[in-house]
Every structure is written in structure tokens, then in C-alpha cells.
Write a protein that holds these residues in place. Structure first.
Motif, short mmCIF file in Angstrom:
data_model
loop_
_atom_site.label_atom_id
_atom_site.label_comp_id
_atom_site.label_asym_id
_atom_site.label_seq_id
_atom_site.Cartn_x
_atom_site.Cartn_y
_atom_site.Cartn_z
N ILE A 169 8.14 5.00 -0.79
CA ILE A 169 7.43 5.56 0.36
C ILE A 169 7.22 4.44 1.37
O ILE A 169 6.70 3.37 1.03
CB ILE A 169 6.08 6.18 -0.06
CG1 ILE A 169 6.32 7.33 -1.04
CG2 ILE A 169 5.31 6.67 1.17
CD1 ILE A 169 5.06 7.94 -1.62
N SER A 170 7.66 4.69 2.58
CA SER A 170 7.68 3.68 3.64
C SER A 170 6.74 4.09 4.76
O SER A 170 7.04 5.00 5.52
CB SER A 170 9.11 3.53 4.16
OG SER A 170 9.16 2.71 5.30
N ASP A 171 5.57 3.44 4.84
CA ASP A 171 4.54 3.79 5.81
C ASP A 171 4.52 2.75 6.92
O ASP A 171 4.16 1.59 6.71
CB ASP A 171 3.19 3.85 5.09
CG ASP A 171 2.04 4.31 5.99
OD1 ASP A 171 2.10 4.07 7.20
OD2 ASP A 171 1.08 4.89 5.45
N SER A 172 4.94 3.16 8.12
CA SER A 172 4.86 2.32 9.32
C SER A 172 5.79 1.11 9.27
O SER A 172 5.39 -0.02 9.53
CB SER A 172 3.42 1.86 9.57
OG SER A 172 2.51 2.92 9.52
N THR A 173 7.03 1.34 8.95
CA THR A 173 8.01 0.25 8.81
C THR A 173 8.49 -0.24 10.17
O THR A 173 8.17 0.30 11.23
CB THR A 173 9.21 0.71 7.97
OG1 THR A 173 10.02 -0.42 7.64
CG2 THR A 173 10.07 1.72 8.72
N TYR A 174 9.29 -1.28 10.12
CA TYR A 174 10.05 -1.78 11.27
C TYR A 174 11.49 -1.97 10.83
O TYR A 174 11.81 -1.89 9.64
CB TYR A 174 9.46 -3.09 11.81
CG TYR A 174 9.22 -4.15 10.77
CD1 TYR A 174 10.24 -4.99 10.33
CD2 TYR A 174 7.95 -4.33 10.22
CE1 TYR A 174 10.01 -5.98 9.37
CE2 TYR A 174 7.72 -5.32 9.26
CZ TYR A 174 8.75 -6.13 8.85
OH TYR A 174 8.53 -7.10 7.90
N GLY A 232 5.04 -4.46 4.15
CA GLY A 232 5.33 -3.96 2.80
C GLY A 232 6.31 -2.81 2.82
O GLY A 232 7.13 -2.67 1.91
N ALA A 233 6.25 -1.99 3.87
CA ALA A 233 7.20 -0.89 4.00
C ALA A 233 8.62 -1.41 4.20
O ALA A 233 9.57 -0.91 3.59
CB ALA A 233 6.81 0.02 5.16
N PHE A 234 8.76 -2.42 5.06
CA PHE A 234 10.09 -3.01 5.24
C PHE A 234 10.60 -3.60 3.93
O PHE A 234 11.78 -3.47 3.59
CB PHE A 234 10.05 -4.10 6.32
CG PHE A 234 11.39 -4.74 6.57
CD1 PHE A 234 12.31 -4.16 7.41
CD2 PHE A 234 11.73 -5.92 5.92
CE1 PHE A 234 13.56 -4.74 7.62
CE2 PHE A 234 12.97 -6.51 6.11
CZ PHE A 234 13.89 -5.91 6.97
N THR A 235 9.71 -4.25 3.20
CA THR A 235 10.09 -4.85 1.92
C THR A 235 10.58 -3.79 0.94
O THR A 235 11.59 -3.97 0.25
CB THR A 235 8.90 -5.62 1.31
OG1 THR A 235 8.43 -6.58 2.26
CG2 THR A 235 9.30 -6.33 0.03
N VAL A 236 9.88 -2.67 0.90
CA VAL A 236 10.27 -1.55 0.03
C VAL A 236 11.61 -0.98 0.47
O VAL A 236 12.48 -0.68 -0.35
CB VAL A 236 9.16 -0.47 0.05
CG1 VAL A 236 9.66 0.86 -0.49
CG2 VAL A 236 7.95 -0.96 -0.74
N CYS A 255 2.62 -2.32 -1.78
CA CYS A 255 2.93 -3.55 -1.03
C CYS A 255 2.18 -3.51 0.31
O CYS A 255 2.45 -2.64 1.15
CB CYS A 255 4.43 -3.65 -0.78
SG CYS A 255 5.44 -3.67 -2.28
N HIS A 256 1.28 -4.46 0.50
CA HIS A 256 0.44 -4.46 1.69
C HIS A 256 1.18 -4.95 2.93
O HIS A 256 2.32 -5.43 2.87
CB HIS A 256 -0.81 -5.32 1.45
CG HIS A 256 -0.52 -6.78 1.25
ND1 HIS A 256 -0.17 -7.63 2.27
CD2 HIS A 256 -0.55 -7.57 0.12
CE1 HIS A 256 0.00 -8.85 1.81
NE2 HIS A 256 -0.21 -8.85 0.50
N GLY A 298 4.95 1.06 0.47
CA GLY A 298 4.70 -0.11 1.28
C GLY A 298 4.15 0.26 2.64
O GLY A 298 4.41 1.35 3.16
N PHE A 299 3.39 -0.67 3.21
CA PHE A 299 2.74 -0.45 4.49
C PHE A 299 3.14 -1.56 5.45
O PHE A 299 2.91 -2.74 5.19
CB PHE A 299 1.22 -0.43 4.28
CG PHE A 299 0.78 0.54 3.23
CD1 PHE A 299 0.52 1.87 3.55
CD2 PHE A 299 0.66 0.15 1.90
CE1 PHE A 299 0.15 2.78 2.58
CE2 PHE A 299 0.28 1.05 0.91
CZ PHE A 299 0.03 2.37 1.25
N SER A 300 3.79 -1.18 6.56
CA SER A 300 4.22 -2.12 7.59
C SER A 300 5.17 -3.18 7.02
O SER A 300 6.28 -2.84 6.63
CB SER A 300 2.99 -2.76 8.25
OG SER A 300 3.33 -3.43 9.44
#
Length: 312
Positions: free
Chosen positions: A182-187, A158-162, A84-85, A154-156
Motif C-alpha cells: 500500500i503506497s500512501d502519498s508517494t513520489y 516510505g511509500a516510495f521505498t515500498v 514504513c514512515h 508506506g507513507f511518502s
């Protein structure tokens, strides 16, 4: 006057197709994908990732809305990873960010969120529309391919979505055979992300953003029928009955999303998951730690998968 400013701010938030539209028209997604791949390998080398099997991506259009591409592993695997971008990115970018999983024996599915890449126009919501799009992709994947288990990265945005997926509905996990995220750079807070995007997009709006945030969110709900605050991820974690192990990754130098958000989510989730892990890099730009710390990034994922018995 205020309504004009609000409309302008919303237009800025949703100006997510402008950068790639010309590329798609002139080159198509396949050329764009390979341009990205060649550029990244040239700039970062990425010797730790084997791109010898990078050809063979196929296109799917899901429900006449969502454009996705997938890559079948050469070892006839029934394991899948879905990428997830981030905001204002696309499936081609997440294809490269997710490709390390080809080396781990996974098939790969990536897609464009609504109002991104080649998917239909709509509104970026930083969570609600994005989760719905992810669910559509997972439905398609489960119904059309052999899936033994799958993971999400997910990334950013996408990370929040994941992260949202992992706690939104306990039935999702079994239905889609998800074993890890895997959550990369979430908020953590959608309202804060709206503000950050607007300030980064155009400094002239900086003085207006804070005073108009509630009006922007209200207009989303009233005019577009999107309640961007529908999900409170902290409350969802607190009442959650089932989740999957999550690896959080963030850079301490991230200027777009806050590493403290990953730390806080990791801490909150200790109540529902004892198998979560977190990796904070001392350096690295937003969603760039995989490129700047490739070996450590890949080794962390391998260690994580081994810890949950998904990598021998």
C-alpha cells in the motif's frame, strides 16, 4: 563558497532527528508512542479504529542499527504488516498509521529509517538507504517470527521505498512472503524530492536549490558512496517480471508530493499488475487522508484485500 552552500544544504536534508531527540531522552519510545496515540484520538477521534489492544508493543534493535517495534495480534495471527514512515518521521508515527491492520488480524512491525528516530546516524537518500533498511527488517522478521504472509504499507518516503521494493528484485517477493503493498502519498523522482524538501525546509535556499541539485547528488555519491539515482522506478517497472498488487492512495490537495505521481505509477504498473487499485481523495493534507477520511480509507483497504483474497 559553493562547497559551503552544498554542505549546508546537505545538512538541512539530514536534520531529521532534531524534533524527536529530546522526547526520546526525556520520555522514551513507549511514552512517545502513547503521547502520539492520545493526541491523535483527541484531535480526530478515530472511532473506526479500535485501540483497546494498543498496549504490548515490544522493541527490537536490528543489526545494532535499526530500531523497530512490533505488536502481536491478540488472535495469534501469523499475518504481518510492515509500516514504513515518511521523511523526518519515526516508527511511533507509522505504528499509529499502520494500527488499523490490528483490527484486520495482522501483527505489526514498524521501524526507524537510517538517520530517523532512534536508528543510527547516516544519510537520508529517499530510496537507496531506505530500501536497504527495509530489507534488514524483513530479514529479521522472517528469521525470528512465524510468517504466513506479509504486506507493506508506506507513507511518502516510505511509500516510495515500498514501491521500489515491489519492482527492484523479483526474488524479494517470494523470499519475504509479500502478498501486497500500500503506497500512501508517494513520489516518482528522487531528485525532485531533494528539491522539495530543501525549499520547504528553508525559504532562503530557494534560489540556490535548482543550481546546486546536481552537485548535492554528486557529493552523495563521491563522499558518502550513495548513488541516490541508482534506482529508476519507471525503468524497473518496464523490465519487471514479477510484482504484487498495490493500492495507491493520495490526496489531490497534497502540496508535498504530487497525486499525479501516484496516477502515473498506477498507469505504468498496469503492464505488470492487473490487481492494482488507486484512491484519490479530493481533500487532505500530505499523508493525512487516513485521519481526515478514516472510514473511506479503511474501507478502501478492506476492499483491496478482499479483491486479492486476503480478507474474508
Amino acid at each position: 563558497m559553493n562547497n559551503l552552500i552544498i554542505d549546508k544544504l546537505i545538512k538541512v536534508i539530514n536534520n531529521t532527528k532534531a524534533n524527536n531527540k529530546k522526547f526520546y531522552e526525556e520520555y522514551g519510545w513507549e511514552q512517545l508512542l502513547h503521547l502520539y496515540q492520545q493526541s491523535l484520538v483527541t484531535e480526530y477521534e478515530l472511532k473506526e479504529i479500535d485501540f483497546s489492544n494498543f498496549d504490548g508493543w515490544e522493541k527490537k534493535i536490528i543489526n545494532n542499527r535499526i530500531h523497530a517495534i512490533y505488536h502481536i495480534n491478540k488472535n495469534n495471527s501469523d499475518k504481518w504488516i510492515v509500516g514504513c514512515h515518511g521523511y523526518s518521521s519515526s516508527k511511533e508515527s507509522s505504528a499509529l498509521s499502520t494500527y488499523l491492520f490490528d483490527n484486520l488480524g495482522y501483527n505489526i512491525m514498524v521501524f526507524d529509517f537510517i538517520n530517523h528516530g532512534e536508528s543510527i546516524d547516516g544519510y537520508v537518500s529517499f530510496g537507496v538507504n531506505e530500501l536497504n533498511a527495509l530489507l534488514e527488517v524483513l530479514d529479521h522478521l522472517i528469521n525470528n517470527f512465524q510468517v504466513e504472509h506479509l504486506g507493506l504499507i508506506g507513507f511518502s518516503m516510505g511509500a516510495f521505498t515500498v514501491n521500489l521494493f515491489s519492482v527492484a528484485d523479483k526474488n524479494y517477493i517470494d523470499k519475504y512472503k509479500v502478498k501486497f503493498t500500500i503506497s500512501d502519498s508517494t513520489y516518482m523522482f528522487i531528485k525532485q524530492v531533494f528539491k522539495t524538501i530543501l525549499v520547504f525546509s528553508n525559504q532562503q535556499f530557494q534560489d540556490y536549490v535548482e543550481s546546486f541539485m546536481d552537485k548535492i547528488i554528486e557529493k552523495y555519491q563521491k563522499d558518502y558512496k550513495i548513488n541516490v539515482l541508482e534506482y529508476d522506478i519507471v525503468k524497473l517497472i518496464e523490465k519487471n517480471e514479477k510484482t504484487v498488487p498495490t493500492l495507491f492512495i493520495h490526496s489531490k490537495k497534497d502540496l508535498v508530493t504530487y497525486p499525479k505521481d501516484s496516477e502515473a505509477l498506477f498507469k505504468y504498473r498496469t503492464k505488470i499488475s492487473k490487481q492494482d487499485q488507486i484512491l484519490l481523495f479530493d481533500t487532505g493534507a500530505h499523508v493525512k487522508t487516513q485521519l481526515e477520511h478514516t472510514s473511506d480509507y479503511i474501507n478502501a483497504i478492506k476492499k483491496f484485500l478482499q479483491s486479492i483474497d486476503l480478507l474474508k
